[in-house]
Structures are given as C-alpha cells and as structure tokens.
Design an enzyme around this catalytic site. Structure first.
Site, short mmCIF file in Angstrom:
data_model
loop_
_atom_site.label_atom_id
_atom_site.label_comp_id
_atom_site.label_asym_id
_atom_site.label_seq_id
_atom_site.Cartn_x
_atom_site.Cartn_y
_atom_site.Cartn_z
CD GLU A 174 -3.32 -1.08 0.58
OE1 GLU A 174 -3.67 -0.10 0.56
OE2 GLU A 174 -3.69 -1.96 -0.12
CG HIS A 247 -3.11 2.67 4.78
ND1 HIS A 247 -3.95 3.37 3.98
CD2 HIS A 247 -3.00 1.62 3.94
CE1 HIS A 247 -4.21 3.13 2.95
NE2 HIS A 247 -3.35 1.66 2.80
CB CYS A 368 -4.46 9.87 2.83
SG CYS A 368 -4.78 8.91 4.25
O1 SUG Z 1 -7.37 3.17 0.50
N1 SUG Z 1 -10.35 5.08 0.54
C1 SUG Z 1 -8.91 4.89 0.80
C2 SUG Z 1 -8.13 5.86 1.64
C3 SUG Z 1 -6.75 5.92 1.65
C4 SUG Z 1 -6.19 6.66 2.75
N2 SUG Z 1 -4.62 6.52 2.72
C5 SUG Z 1 -3.87 6.46 3.66
N3 SUG Z 1 -4.16 6.05 4.79
N4 SUG Z 1 -2.47 6.82 3.29
C6 SUG Z 1 -8.60 3.54 0.99
O2 SUG Z 1 -9.25 3.12 2.03
C7 SUG Z 1 -12.75 4.78 -0.05
C8 SUG Z 1 -13.22 4.74 -1.57
C9 SUG Z 1 -14.65 4.58 -1.65
O3 SUG Z 1 -15.14 4.04 -0.83
O4 SUG Z 1 -15.42 5.06 -2.29
C10 SUG Z 1 -10.98 4.51 -0.40
O5 SUG Z 1 -10.54 3.76 -1.25
#
Ligand code: SUG
Length: 446
Positions: A174, A247, A368
């Site tokens: 990730e 994460h 993020c």
């Molecule tokens: O991978 N949300 C992302 C958020 C990523 C956050 N990144 C960090 N923590 N670095 C994920 O969970 C949600 C998309 C949706 O539900 O439409 C989403 O993919």
C-alpha cells in the site's frame, strides 16, 4: 547543497464519490452513498497544496487516473464504443463499474514507497508504485502510477522507478502509507521504517483485512538497496487495524528525528522503539512523541485522523508544524491534546487545521493526499517543472477544476456515460497543463 522534502499531492479526480469500497476503512463504509462534490474536493486539495507552497515548501502535483477505467472492461469481454461498453457493463455488473470509477488515486501516500538517494545503494531516489492488491477499486492503480512517476521523475541518472511488486496477495503493498523515514536532516542517511499488518504465510484472522505484508516490505527494501542496518521492518498492531487503522499512517507519522505515534500503533511497541534506536545509532537520537490511549483513545485517533497529518519542518521556524484535518479540531480529546502538545516544549510547535472534508469522508486525511519525495537540488532540477506548484499553476488548476468538475455526484450519476466524456475532457486538458505528453492516459492512445 540543500536537500528538501517535497510533497506531491494527488489531484482529486472528476469522479470523486462515496462508494463504500474500502473494507476496514470506517469512514468509507459510513459514508457510502452520500452525494460527493468533486469540485469542492479538487479545490480543497489545491488549497492545501497552495498553503504549503506559499509557506516556501516544495509542492508537486500527481495527476488523477482515467476513470471510469474502461480498459479493464474491455479485458473482461465488453466491446464497442465507450458508451456501449459502459451501458452494457452498468446493466451487467454495476458493482464492478463502481469499482472502476473511484477517484482513489488521489490518496498519493498509497501511490508508491519512496526511498531518498541518501539511503539507497546506488545513490538514486527509488520508487516502487504500490500494487494495492487488497481492494478491487485500487488494484488498477499501479501501472498508471508507474507511468506518472516515470513522466515526472524521468531522469534515470537520479531516479529509479520500479514496476509495482507482483500482483499477488503475498506481496500486497500500500505504498508510503506504511513507511516512515527518520533522519537528522533530510539529506543525510536515515532510518527507513516499513510497517506490515500480516505475514503472507500466516493464517491471519482479523476484523478487517491487514493490507500490507511483511514480504512486500522486505522486497521493497531489497530492490531499493536499503542498508539492512538502517532498515526496520515492524508489525502494526492488530488492535489498531481491527479498530479501523487500515494503514500505519492512521496511527503514526514521522519527520526528521521525530516519531509521533499512538500508544497502540505497533504490535510490539518496546521492540519497535528499540529497533529504531539501534538503527539510528551513530546517526541521530530519535525523538519519540507517544500519545497515550488515556489522553486520545484509539477510536478518537481514528475518527479524528490526528496522526494522518503532515508533520513538517517549516521554513524559518525551529519547531515542526503539524497540518491536521479540521476533524482533529472538532474532536475534543484530539483538540485538547494538540493544545497541550504545542504549549509544551517538544519538537512540535504548531498545529494548523486543513479542510479536506471531501477526502476525509472516504478516510483520506492530509497525509493520505501526499507522497513525500526527498530531493537534493540536483534531483529537484530533474523533476518535470510543470508538476511543481506555483501561483500560475494554482490559478490554472483552479480554473480547470471549476470548468470540468461536477458540483455534485450521487451514486446513480456514475452510470451516466456523459461522465466518461467529461472526465476524459478534463484529463486531456490536464495532460497539457502538466506537460505529461499526449498518450499519457490509455484513452489518449486509442
Ligand atoms: O484505501 N479510501 C482509501 C483511503 C486511503 C487513505 N490513505 C492513507 N491512509 N494513506 C482506502 O481505503 C474509499 C473509496 C470509496 O469507498 O469510495 C477509499 O478507497
């Protein structure tokens, strides 16, 4: 020569919506089906970038990906014009279509793992685009991220952009969201901390998936040529993952010698801190700022995103600045913690709140949205200059977002084939603004 840390933020894409697609991400599940505002999202992101650029920090832009991602539908047997493909796919498998429409590449911390040249055996900056194997909607990002990084960091005397790790569950990766680098100064050799949630070979059972494997961390450390003595590979606590910290950057952030983390971030806290100290030996003394659960309960840390903040060395200021989401100010325990934090004489001297609500509703805070890339002056000169934020670029991108992005997008609007035409128009225009070259996106290649 001055070495700085640049932040490359993912530009919110025209299809930004609340799909509820990310298992283990509490905000994504909670906000599924809400009406999003792609326009507000892109403007919030740009305002955050502008704020850092105005403060004198180096700020870059990473382009959104092509969504809906029709090439995947073609691979899966749909054919004809874009509209014919979309209409047929929407009728046959709307869940798949929703997965192919997410603007998730905006969360640039998941774009890649990046090792600065001071840490790598060949003295180049190394990038491994994340394969994001764990979620269907994000598993399509890796190849386009590789293309984007190669377009922005094209000079291979300074940059090594690898392919994503093999797209296999054992190598589920990730990106920088599970990576922290500590150092005395950005340009000096540092300690790279890679955090996994599970071992690929164990029978992992948790409330939610653990997205990063130990094996992916080990592979990245090898391909980046990291010094094993300065590399720490540790486990995130299952307790944190089960509570919704999908994460490591939801419970931990670092900058310079400072590690700012929640008491329950790591499975073996004492072992983790000892390993970091040992790896930093002769280089610098790590500064641990641990937030006890009694002051900020894990649940508050996750909903407020206190740790999903940008911890920054600030020009002309001898303490660090934490750029936290507004939600941290709105949560009593985290706001009060921040007030005590800056009133003390620790390394963090200021907390500033940023409005990134559109992204936050999908579980994406300020940290993020950005990918950190440490660059010497020479390396910086090798970066595509059109992707670096300036007053002109800010004005251009603001006008571009206002022109192309919808003010509102609801779950059923995603089925509208007109969205494909709009999104492609927006990306075509963006290709020129950021100097990415025609053919950057699959739809431009025909
Ligand atoms: O991978 N949300 C992302 C958020 C990523 C956050 N990144 C960090 N923590 N670095 C994920 O969970 C949600 C998309 C949706 O539900 O439409 C989403 O993919």
């Amino acid at each position: 020569m001055r070495t700085i840390e640049a932040n490359f933020d993912g530009l919110v894409g025209p299809t930004h919506n609340y799909g509820g697609l990310a298992d283990g991400n509490v905000a994504s599940a909670k906000n599924k089906g809400l009406i999003s505002s792609p326009r507000a999202g892109v403007l919030e992101g740009l305002a955050k970038m502008k704020r850092l650029a105005d403060a004198g920090l180096v700020q870059g832009v990473l382009p959104p990906h092509e969504r809906p991602f029709l090439p995947r539908l073609r691979e899966l047997g749909f054919s004809g014009s874009d509209k014919a493909i979309w209409d047929a796919a929407w009728a046959a498998d709307p869940v798949l279509c929703r997965n192919l429409t997410s603007a998730s590449p905006m969360w640039a911390a998941n774009a890649a793992m990046v090792s600065p040249s001071a840490d790598t055996a060949d003295g180049r900056v190394h990038f491994t685009p994340a394969n994001l194997h764990s979620t269907l909607h994000r598993s399509i990002e890796g190849p386009q991220t590789e293309t984007a990084l190669k377009a922005i960091f094209a000079d291979d005397t300074h940059f090594a952009v690898h392919a994503p790790l093999p797209d296999q569950v054992a190598f589920s990766d990730e990106g920088a969201a599970n990576h922290v680098r500590l150092c005395a100064e950005h340009g000096e050799e540092g300690v790279e901390i890679l955090v996994f949630g599970r071992d690929a070979y164990e029978d992992y059972r948790g409330v939610f998936p653990a997205r990063q494997t130990r094996q992916s961390c080990e592979a990245i450390a090898r391909r980046h040529g990291l010094n094993p003595k300065r590399t720490v590979i540790v486990r995130q606590s299952q307790r944190a993952i089960d509570a919704g910290a999908f994460h490591n950057d939801v419970v931990c952030v670092g900058n310079g010698p400072v590690l700012f983390f929640h008491e329950f971030a790591f499975e073996d806290k004492a072992g983790t801190l000892a390993a970091i100290k040992a790896a930093a030996e002769d280089l610098f003394e790590p500064i641990f700022v641990e937030v006890p659960d009694s002051e900020v309960p894990l649940g508050d840390a996750i909903t407020s995103y206190l740790f999903n903040s940008q911890l920054l060395s600030w020009p002309d200021y001898d303490r660090m600045v934490l750029i936290a989401p507004k939600e941290t100010e709105e949560c009593t325990s985290t706001r009060e913690y921040c007030e005590r934090l800056v009133a003390g004489n620790g390394p963090i001297g200021d907390v500033q709140y940023a409005e990134v609500r559109q992204s936050m509703r999908n579980g994406g805070g300020p940290a993020c949205l950005r990918l950190r890339v440490v660059l010497s002056e020479e390396e910086r000169a090798g970066v595509n200059p059109k992707c670096l934020m300036s007053e002109t670029l800010y004005q251009e991108l603001t006008a571009w977002g206002e022109k192309w992005y919808r003010d509102e997008l609801g779950p059923n609007d995603l089925g509208d084939p007109a969205l494909i035409v709009e999104a492609q128009g927006a990306l075509d225009a963006l290709t020129a603004i950021l100097g990415l070259g025609r053919g950057f996106y699959p739809f431009q290649r025909g």
